[in-house]
Design an enzyme around this catalytic site. Structure first.
Site, PDB file in Angstrom:
ATOM      1  N   GLU A 179      -4.811  67.685 155.368  1.00 44.03           N
ATOM      2  CA  GLU A 179      -5.509  68.031 156.617  1.00 44.03           C
ATOM      3  C   GLU A 179      -5.732  66.800 157.495  1.00 44.03           C
ATOM      4  O   GLU A 179      -5.657  66.879 158.710  1.00 44.03           O
ATOM      5  CB  GLU A 179      -6.838  68.742 156.327  1.00 44.03           C
ATOM      6  CG  GLU A 179      -6.662  70.167 155.821  1.00 44.03           C
ATOM      7  CD  GLU A 179      -5.961  71.085 156.824  1.00 44.03           C
ATOM      8  OE1 GLU A 179      -6.004  70.818 158.036  1.00 44.03           O
ATOM      9  OE2 GLU A 179      -5.342  72.073 156.387  1.00 44.03           O
ATOM     10  N   TYR A 227     -13.255  70.480 162.420  1.00 44.60           N
ATOM     11  CA  TYR A 227     -12.065  71.253 162.038  1.00 44.60           C
ATOM     12  C   TYR A 227     -11.689  70.974 160.583  1.00 44.60           C
ATOM     13  O   TYR A 227     -11.495  71.889 159.777  1.00 44.60           O
ATOM     14  CB  TYR A 227     -10.874  70.911 162.956  1.00 44.60           C
ATOM     15  CG  TYR A 227      -9.601  71.555 162.439  1.00 44.60           C
ATOM     16  CD1 TYR A 227      -9.316  72.873 162.762  1.00 44.60           C
ATOM     17  CD2 TYR A 227      -8.739  70.875 161.580  1.00 44.60           C
ATOM     18  CE1 TYR A 227      -8.187  73.504 162.243  1.00 44.60           C
ATOM     19  CE2 TYR A 227      -7.613  71.489 161.056  1.00 44.60           C
ATOM     20  CZ  TYR A 227      -7.340  72.811 161.400  1.00 44.60           C
ATOM     21  OH  TYR A 227      -6.244  73.428 160.875  1.00 44.60           O
ATOM     22  N   ASP A 285      -8.200  75.102 165.555  1.00 44.41           N
ATOM     23  CA  ASP A 285      -7.415  74.084 166.260  1.00 44.41           C
ATOM     24  C   ASP A 285      -6.642  74.759 167.393  1.00 44.41           C
ATOM     25  O   ASP A 285      -6.852  75.946 167.670  1.00 44.41           O
ATOM     26  CB  ASP A 285      -6.474  73.345 165.286  1.00 44.41           C
ATOM     27  CG  ASP A 285      -5.386  74.252 164.739  1.00 44.41           C
ATOM     28  OD1 ASP A 285      -5.396  75.472 165.043  1.00 44.41           O
ATOM     29  OD2 ASP A 285      -4.515  73.753 164.012  1.00 44.41           O
TER      30      ASP A 285
END
Ligand code: SF4
Length: 362
Positions: free
Chosen positions: A46, A129, A147
């Site tokens: 991520e 996020y 996102d």
């Protein structure tokens, strides 16, 4: 939420998960179906995927996992090695924060990542996020990462005409409404996959989409035009002169950038400041790393960062006994041309090196 809205959100989530069970992308960081994901792999992927595509990230992820298979091994690596392995992936603050985060998890937290959004957000380099994505994917928490890809899907699904960025709170509320109590991680990954493979920015493949029956944007005939965006301010252009200096042995002078700020801690060719006005010869020569006879190479190197364009003129010179590293500054050192591949040179610096080699040779 009304009962009808709840039922409609539930049916979207069911259709999405059933599509995901059949069409999930196979990605190197994803756990096979039925296996518990490793939080370290989820977190690493991520961070790498922030502002970066899956195709670009995949080889970097493999390399990191082979070299540093656990958070403890990444934490034990020198920062310089991590920056070098990261070179070319961009947004270098991520690499410094990655390392700081690994140290914190491996040290203070005994090797375990926090399992909720609040705990994750307290770590270096983890924003809303990434915290939501890791909490949902690695720990099954009901969390909603949002996102650009997911915003696009939600804006189309609910026919949101408010332009971005003003639409963000509304898109968040709607995305949260869709997130199910169970399988929140699969739901998040399904939204990511749908945005990446079906609900494309141009030419969404609505006929293949599991959400077509529920999609208000498609029903209104304007899905592709969504999300709308407020016009962007034009990017300014910054200018610099970079100095390509070779010593008598044919090694090139590099220096390390300051640890904080753009490309922080990465290696670079010595250069003038980066500023909006172009440099005159007299101004640039004062900022040269050492005294030499400078020759401006033909052409310019151009690179675009998120907030500005960058235009670099390259000057070549030789330090045949006339210059020294101490003159060039504490963070400078000579590097053999054959060893440049092992240096933490960001993409823009690699471009400058290629340009210098093509125009001035080794
Ligand atoms: Fe996107 Fe089309 Fe699916 Fe709507 S139907 S979510 S616009 S791909």
């Amino acid at each position: 939420m009304t009962r009808a809205a709840r039922e409609s959100a539930d049916s979207v989530s069911v259709a999405l998960l059933s599509w995901y069970d059949r069409h999930a992308r196979r990605l190197p960081w994803r756990a096979p179906p039925g296996e518990t994901p490793d939080p370290y792999r989820v977190w690493l992927s991520e961070i790498m995927l922030q502002q970066t595509t899956v195709v670009t990230v995949a080889p970097y992820f493999q390399n990191f996992i082979e070299r540093w298979p656990r958070v403890e091994s990444l934490a034990a690596a020198p920062l310089e090695e991590v920056l070098t392995a990261w070179a070319g992936l961009g947004y270098y603050a991520r690499a410094r924060n990655l390392h700081a985060c690994a140290r914190k998890v491996a040290g203070e937290l005994g090797g375990r990542f926090p399992d909720d959004e609040a705990g994750l957000r307290a770590l270096p380099g983890i924003g809303p996020y990434t915290a939501a994505a890791v909490a949902a994917i690695a720990f099954g928490r009901k969390a909603t990462p949002l996102d650009g890809n997911i915003e696009r899907v939600v804006a189309r699904l609910f026919d949101v005409e408010t332009p971005l960025p003003r639409a963000k709170p509304e898109l968040r509320r709607l995305a949260e409404r869709l997130t199910p109590e169970r399988r929140a991680g699969d739901h998040a990954q399904a939204m990511m996959d749908l945005g990446a493979t079906v609900c494309l920015p141009r030419g969404p493949k609505c006929l293949l989409c599991p959400l077509q029956a529920a999609c208000a944007g498609t029903a209104a005939g304007r899905a592709e035009a969504l999300p709308r965006r407020a016009p962007k301010a034009a990017r300014p252009t910054r200018h610099a002169v970079a100095f390509w200096v070779l010593d008598e042995a044919g090694a090139v002078l590099l220096r390390r950038r300051p640890p904080k700020g753009l490309l922080g801690g990465m290696m670079e060719l010595p250069s003038t400041e980066w500023r909006e006005a172009p440099w005159s010869e007299g101004e640039a020569v004062v900022q040269a790393p050492l005294a030499a006879e400078w020759r401006a190479l033909p052409g310019r190197v151009r690179h675009t960062f998120t907030h500005f364009h960058f235009e670099i003129e390259v000057w070549a010179g030789r330090a045949d006994g006339g210059g020294s590293v101490s003159e060039a500054g504490e963070t400078a050192r000579w590097v053999r041309l054959d060893d440049l591949g092992g240096e933490a040179l960001p993409s823009v610096m690699r471009k400058i090196v290629r340009h210098a080699l093509a125009q001035a040779g080794g």
